[in-house]
Design a protein around this motif. Structure first.
Motif, PDB file in Angstrom:
ATOM      1  N   TYR A   1      79.132  42.760 122.227  1.00 52.26           N
ATOM      2  CA  TYR A   1      78.695  43.863 121.371  1.00 52.26           C
ATOM      3  C   TYR A   1      79.866  44.656 120.794  1.00 52.26           C
ATOM      4  O   TYR A   1      79.783  45.180 119.690  1.00 52.26           O
ATOM      5  CB  TYR A   1      77.691  44.776 122.087  1.00 52.26           C
ATOM      6  CG  TYR A   1      78.289  45.692 123.131  1.00 52.26           C
ATOM      7  CD1 TYR A   1      78.719  46.970 122.785  1.00 52.26           C
ATOM      8  CD2 TYR A   1      78.388  45.299 124.450  1.00 52.26           C
ATOM      9  CE1 TYR A   1      79.257  47.812 123.738  1.00 52.26           C
ATOM     10  CE2 TYR A   1      78.920  46.130 125.404  1.00 52.26           C
ATOM     11  CZ  TYR A   1      79.369  47.391 125.052  1.00 52.26           C
ATOM     12  OH  TYR A   1      79.896  48.220 125.981  1.00 52.26           O
TER      13      TYR A   1
ATOM     14  N   ALA B   1      69.479  47.426 112.362  1.00 57.66           N
ATOM     15  CA  ALA B   1      69.262  46.978 113.741  1.00 57.66           C
ATOM     16  C   ALA B   1      70.307  47.601 114.659  1.00 57.66           C
ATOM     17  O   ALA B   1      71.388  47.996 114.228  1.00 57.66           O
ATOM     18  CB  ALA B   1      69.350  45.456 113.814  1.00 57.66           C
ATOM     19  N   LYS B   2      69.981  47.696 115.933  1.00 56.48           N
ATOM     20  CA  LYS B   2      70.907  48.245 116.931  1.00 56.48           C
ATOM     21  C   LYS B   2      71.940  47.176 117.303  1.00 56.48           C
ATOM     22  O   LYS B   2      71.654  45.980 117.313  1.00 56.48           O
ATOM     23  CB  LYS B   2      70.143  48.665 118.186  1.00 56.48           C
ATOM     24  CG  LYS B   2      69.095  49.706 117.925  1.00 56.48           C
ATOM     25  CD  LYS B   2      69.641  51.048 118.284  1.00 56.48           C
ATOM     26  CE  LYS B   2      68.528  52.074 118.118  1.00 56.48           C
ATOM     27  NZ  LYS B   2      69.025  53.359 117.775  1.00 56.48           N
ATOM     28  N   VAL B   3      73.153  47.639 117.638  1.00 61.73           N
ATOM     29  CA  VAL B   3      74.272  46.725 117.912  1.00 61.73           C
ATOM     30  C   VAL B   3      74.043  45.916 119.188  1.00 61.73           C
ATOM     31  O   VAL B   3      74.141  44.684 119.175  1.00 61.73           O
ATOM     32  CB  VAL B   3      75.616  47.495 117.992  1.00 61.73           C
ATOM     33  CG1 VAL B   3      76.749  46.569 118.404  1.00 61.73           C
ATOM     34  CG2 VAL B   3      75.938  48.153 116.674  1.00 61.73           C
ATOM     35  N   LYS B   4      73.735  46.592 120.317  1.00 63.58           N
ATOM     36  CA  LYS B   4      73.647  45.885 121.604  1.00 63.58           C
ATOM     37  C   LYS B   4      72.533  44.837 121.625  1.00 63.58           C
ATOM     38  O   LYS B   4      72.777  43.694 122.025  1.00 63.58           O
ATOM     39  CB  LYS B   4      73.491  46.867 122.756  1.00 63.58           C
ATOM     40  CG  LYS B   4      74.806  47.524 123.134  1.00 63.58           C
ATOM     41  CD  LYS B   4      74.676  48.304 124.423  1.00 63.58           C
ATOM     42  CE  LYS B   4      76.021  48.886 124.811  1.00 63.58           C
ATOM     43  NZ  LYS B   4      75.989  49.602 126.082  1.00 63.58           N
TER      44      LYS B   4
ATOM     45  N   THR C   1      71.178  43.278 119.084  1.00 64.09           N
ATOM     46  CA  THR C   1      71.544  42.216 118.129  1.00 64.09           C
ATOM     47  C   THR C   1      72.612  41.313 118.739  1.00 64.09           C
ATOM     48  O   THR C   1      72.535  40.084 118.639  1.00 64.09           O
ATOM     49  CB  THR C   1      72.048  42.826 116.801  1.00 64.09           C
ATOM     50  OG1 THR C   1      71.060  43.723 116.298  1.00 64.09           O
ATOM     51  CG2 THR C   1      72.343  41.758 115.785  1.00 64.09           C
TER      52      THR C   1
ATOM     53  N   VAL D   1      81.227  45.105 112.178  1.00 61.03           N
ATOM     54  CA  VAL D   1      80.366  45.997 111.384  1.00 61.03           C
ATOM     55  C   VAL D   1      81.222  47.099 110.763  1.00 61.03           C
ATOM     56  O   VAL D   1      81.066  47.436 109.585  1.00 61.03           O
ATOM     57  CB  VAL D   1      79.223  46.591 112.245  1.00 61.03           C
ATOM     58  CG1 VAL D   1      78.511  47.725 111.518  1.00 61.03           C
ATOM     59  CG2 VAL D   1      78.236  45.501 112.634  1.00 61.03           C
TER      60      VAL D   1
ATOM     61  N   VAL E   1      72.761  44.415 111.601  1.00 61.15           N
ATOM     62  CA  VAL E   1      73.150  45.746 112.064  1.00 61.15           C
ATOM     63  C   VAL E   1      73.299  46.698 110.887  1.00 61.15           C
ATOM     64  O   VAL E   1      72.832  47.845 110.939  1.00 61.15           O
ATOM     65  CB  VAL E   1      74.442  45.691 112.910  1.00 61.15           C
ATOM     66  CG1 VAL E   1      74.959  47.091 113.216  1.00 61.15           C
ATOM     67  CG2 VAL E   1      74.208  44.918 114.196  1.00 61.15           C
TER      68      VAL E   1
ATOM     69  N   LYS F   1      80.437  45.250 116.898  1.00 58.66           N
ATOM     70  CA  LYS F   1      80.639  46.609 116.395  1.00 58.66           C
ATOM     71  C   LYS F   1      81.897  46.689 115.529  1.00 58.66           C
ATOM     72  O   LYS F   1      81.902  47.320 114.471  1.00 58.66           O
ATOM     73  CB  LYS F   1      80.733  47.575 117.586  1.00 58.66           C
ATOM     74  CG  LYS F   1      80.676  49.031 117.210  1.00 58.66           C
ATOM     75  CD  LYS F   1      80.364  49.874 118.446  1.00 58.66           C
ATOM     76  CE  LYS F   1      81.643  50.481 118.953  1.00 58.66           C
ATOM     77  NZ  LYS F   1      81.437  51.348 120.109  1.00 58.66           N
TER      78      LYS F   1
END
Length: 192
Positions: A42, A29-32, A34, A49, A25, A46
């Motif tokens: 998610y 990359a996108k959270v959902k 990944t 992250v 992420v 998040k």
């Protein structure tokens, strides 16, 4: 103690899995998607992250889910165990309530943030005590048995050695055969 059984798989991810997902992420990359690929929540991903972006590392982040937080450090926990063992060796056994009070005093003396119920009762909680006993099965906290001061003072290395010296002298002098030796205990005889 409340023995709660988990009904979900929340918090059951491995540290390595979360670390790899966080790195992806942060790399763009996108959270959902990944989170879905790694089978993680998610929102949890998040949050990790955000911790990584804020602190630059995840060393202080606690991974997984725990139903209770640890109040004392391992060092204080071990000190309490050692104190309990030492107290029993000098004929001063602790009850569970006394250990809970001592634990509270140790936590306050070490500026440890304790649950409100500890402060209200001025002792550690019953749940803490049960977990403490499960973590340290080598100790036994119960109502200590009464021991007379005379009995405590007389049970020392010198007196025990004197007893065995006297016993061997009498055995040699009288030449007792095994059929004349009896083993008796102090039942019905009091020294107080």
């Amino acid at each position: 103690m409340r023995n709660c059984k988990k009904k979900t798989d929340r918090g059951t991810f491995r540290r390595e899995t979360m670390m790899a997902a966080v790195e992806l992420v942060i790399g763009g990359a996108k959270v959902k998607p990944t989170a879905r690929d790694f089978r993680l929540n998610y929102n949890t991903l998040k949050r990790y992250v955000q911790i990584k972006q804020k602190d630059g590392h995840l060393e202080k982040a606690s991974f997984g889910y725990s139903s209770h937080r640890k109040v004392l450090t391992d060092e204080i926990d071990n000190d309490l165990v050692q104190y309990s063992i030492k107290a029993s060796k000098i004929f001063y056994g602790l009850t569970l309530v006394e250990m809970r009070r001592l634990t509270y005093k140790c936590a306050i003396a070490n500026d440890i943030n304790v649950p409100p119920s500890w402060t209200e009762n001025e002792m550690a909680g019953e749940d803490w005590a049960e977990r403490f006993m499960k973590r340290h099965p080598m100790i036994s906290l119960s109502t200590p048995e009464a021991t007379s001061l005379q009995r405590m003072a007389c049970f020392n290395k010198h007196n025990v050695n004197s007893f065995y010296d006297n016993l061997s002298t009498v055995m040699e002098e009288k030449s007792f055969t095994p059929d004349l030796i009896y083993n008796c205990d102090e039942t019905g005889v009091t020294t107080v």
